[in-house]
Design a protein around this motif. Structure first.
Motif: not given
Length: 213
Positions: A1-8, A156-162, A172-174, A181-184
């Protein structure tokens, strides 16, 4: 299962990128470092033990790399956009089984694995081949060797909410995200124009939305 590691966040220069993040989020990202041979360098903002924000820009201290810089930073249209203002350009997902995912999808979809390191951190990444990433909505995959970078970045106190992705070919993207492993982890919607949307929330209740377009 994959998860978001960072945003760019892409920027013309790191200084411009850091100033943009500070204006939007009220906190300046910390020094990261150079990606040797890739032609980029970065700054980082911690968002908990498992996620962070990366500001990335071409590194004037390195020669032109033999291959295009990641996240379409060498694309003429993106360069023009970044001259106006830094912006959200991509995200990266972490997986504990990168080799298996790449073997299952093949290099034509997952890309080739590359080894990278800086200081005490080392990792492997697989970038989808350019023009196969559906406008950066299919993320590169990363597997950290040992502790993840987020654990070493000041919170920083910030969190990725969605995180949301819009695209004309939402089906196709979905499907591409699900097999990684990123469907959810990513909410996909049909839209005439590709767009990445990131919702951030601070522990004090503040909320910020970043978009790639």
């Amino acid at each position: 299962m994959a998860e978001i590691d960072h945003i760019v966040i892409g920027a013309r220069t790191l200084e411009e990128g850091a100033r943009y993040v500070e204006e939007i989020l009220g906190v300046k990202p910390s020094k990261g470092g150079a990606h040797a041979g890739v032609g980029t360098h970065n700054m980082l903002l911690g968002m908990g033990a498992n996620c962070y924000l990366e500001v990335i820009a071409p590194d004037p201290g390195q020669p032109e790399p033999p291959h295009s810089r990641p996240f379409d930073l060498d694309d003429a249209s993106l360069r023009t956009a970044l001259e106006a203002e830094p912006r959200l350009i991509a995200y990266v997902a972490s997986t504990p089984a990168l080799e298996a995912v790449v073997a299952r999808l093949g290099p034509s979809q997952a890309g080739d694995m590359i080894e990278m390191s800086r200081g005490n951190l080392s990792w492997r990444m697989a970038f989808p081949p350019q023009r196969q990433d559906m406008d950066n909505l299919i993320p590169p995959l990363i597997q950290w060797n040992g502790e993840r970078a987020a654990k070493h970045i000041k919170d920083s106190g910030w969190r990725l909410a969605a995180l949301e992705a819009e695209h004309p070919d939402a089906a196709s993207l979905r499907s591409s995200l699900t097999v990684r492993g990123l469907g959810d982890a990513v909410k996909v919607r049909q839209s005439p124009h590709p767009r990445l949307i990131v919702h951030l929330r601070h522990r004090d209740g503040r909320e910020v939305t970043l978009t790639s377009a």
